[in-house]
Write a protein that holds these residues in place. Structure first.
Motif, mmCIF file in Angstrom:
data_model
loop_
_atom_site.group_PDB
_atom_site.id
_atom_site.type_symbol
_atom_site.label_atom_id
_atom_site.label_comp_id
_atom_site.label_asym_id
_atom_site.label_seq_id
_atom_site.Cartn_x
_atom_site.Cartn_y
_atom_site.Cartn_z
ATOM 1 N N GLY A 256 2.698 -5.787 -9.425
ATOM 2 C CA GLY A 256 2.438 -6.999 -8.665
ATOM 3 C C GLY A 256 1.015 -7.029 -8.162
ATOM 4 N N THR A 257 0.459 -8.199 -8.122
ATOM 5 C CA THR A 257 -0.912 -8.366 -7.683
ATOM 6 C C THR A 257 -1.066 -7.903 -6.247
ATOM 7 N N GLY A 258 -2.075 -7.066 -6.007
ATOM 8 C CA GLY A 258 -2.380 -6.639 -4.656
ATOM 9 C C GLY A 258 -1.783 -5.308 -4.241
ATOM 10 N N ALA A 259 -1.219 -4.549 -5.165
ATOM 11 C CA ALA A 259 -0.689 -3.228 -4.826
ATOM 12 C C ALA A 259 -1.803 -2.187 -4.923
ATOM 13 N N THR A 260 -1.818 -1.235 -3.980
ATOM 14 C CA THR A 260 -2.782 -0.137 -4.004
ATOM 15 C C THR A 260 -2.043 1.179 -3.808
ATOM 16 N N ILE A 261 -2.326 2.128 -4.716
ATOM 17 C CA ILE A 261 -1.772 3.481 -4.616
ATOM 18 C C ILE A 261 -2.956 4.417 -4.477
ATOM 19 N N SER A 262 -3.011 5.191 -3.401
ATOM 20 C CA SER A 262 -4.159 6.092 -3.231
ATOM 21 C C SER A 262 -3.737 7.442 -2.663
ATOM 22 N N HIS A 263 -4.455 8.480 -3.096
ATOM 23 C CA HIS A 263 -4.265 9.846 -2.606
ATOM 24 C C HIS A 263 -2.817 10.321 -2.716
ATOM 25 N N VAL B 222 0.844 -1.188 0.000
ATOM 26 C CA VAL B 222 0.000 0.000 0.000
ATOM 27 C C VAL B 222 0.884 1.245 0.000
ATOM 28 N N MET B 223 0.516 2.211 -0.866
ATOM 29 C CA MET B 223 1.156 3.512 -0.871
ATOM 30 C C MET B 223 0.043 4.545 -0.795
ATOM 31 N N THR B 224 0.119 5.451 0.179
ATOM 32 C CA THR B 224 -0.950 6.434 0.329
ATOM 33 C C THR B 224 -0.400 7.782 0.784
ATOM 34 N N GLU B 225 -1.013 8.844 0.285
ATOM 35 C CA GLU B 225 -0.704 10.223 0.665
ATOM 36 C C GLU B 225 0.769 10.580 0.472
ATOM 37 N N CYS B 226 1.353 10.128 -0.649
ATOM 38 C CA CYS B 226 2.750 10.441 -0.950
ATOM 39 C C CYS B 226 2.818 11.482 -2.061
ATOM 40 N N THR B 227 3.923 12.249 -2.088
ATOM 41 C CA THR B 227 4.136 13.297 -3.078
ATOM 42 C C THR B 227 5.506 13.120 -3.705
ATOM 43 N N VAL B 228 5.541 13.141 -5.040
ATOM 44 C CA VAL B 228 6.803 13.055 -5.778
ATOM 45 C C VAL B 228 6.899 14.277 -6.677
#
Length: 167
Positions: free
Chosen positions: A83-90, A65-71
């Motif tokens: 990869g199966t099961g990765a989530t990127i949000s906000h 899980v990756m959430t509330e990150c800024t690049v």
């Protein structure tokens, strides 16, 4: 392992590599070489900031899980997940070659914003929901095999809002 509240500046190689099932939270990486943050299978990356990274801003390798990150800055890919099961949000990406690449399995990208990149969000065997891509030089969204685009907006992008490329 748990990495919390770290600041890494002026690295010439990888800024941070987190092992399997790690938690990386409220970390800031500035001017990393190859990868600013690389998190292995089963990790959580939350509220991190990356500026002017190398090859990848944040790379989630496998499920996690990756959430509330800024690049921000001149990366090859601002955010990469595969990869199966990765989530990127906000999350948000500004000024990368490819804002977000989601591929190689059921990666979900939701409620993210990509701005002023060359290519906004590139999906392959993945899902994007309620994302905004604005001001990118090429496509807003590149949609590959077995991918779904739902409730997303492409605004003022160069070549096209959405490009479907079925391999």
């Amino acid at each position: 392992c748990r990495y919390e509240g770290l600041t890494i500046a002026l690295g010439t190689a990888t800024g941070m590599t987190a092992g399997p099932r790690s938690v990386v939270e409220r970390c800031a990486i500035k001017t990393a070489g190859a990868h600013a943050i690389m998190a292995q299978e089963g990790s959580t990356v939350r509220q991190c900031t990356v500026e002017v990274p190398g090859t990848y801003g944040i790379w989630l390798r496998g499920a996690g899980v990756m959430t509330e990150c800024t690049v921000k800055g001149g990366t090859t890919e601002g955010i990469r997940a595969g990869g199966t099961g990765a989530t990127i949000s906000h999350c948000s990406v500004t000024g990368a070659n490819t804002g977000i690449f989601a591929g190689n399995g059921a990666t979900v990208v939701e409620n993210c914003g990509v701005y002023e990149c060359t290519l906004g969000i590139w999906l392959n065997e993945s899902i994007a929901r309620n994302c905004v891509v604005q001001g990118c030089g090429a496509q807003g969204f590149r949609v590959g095999t077995a991918s779904t685009l739902s409730g997303c907006r492409a605004i003022d992008n160069g070549l096209s809002g959405t490009y479907a490329n079925i391999w």
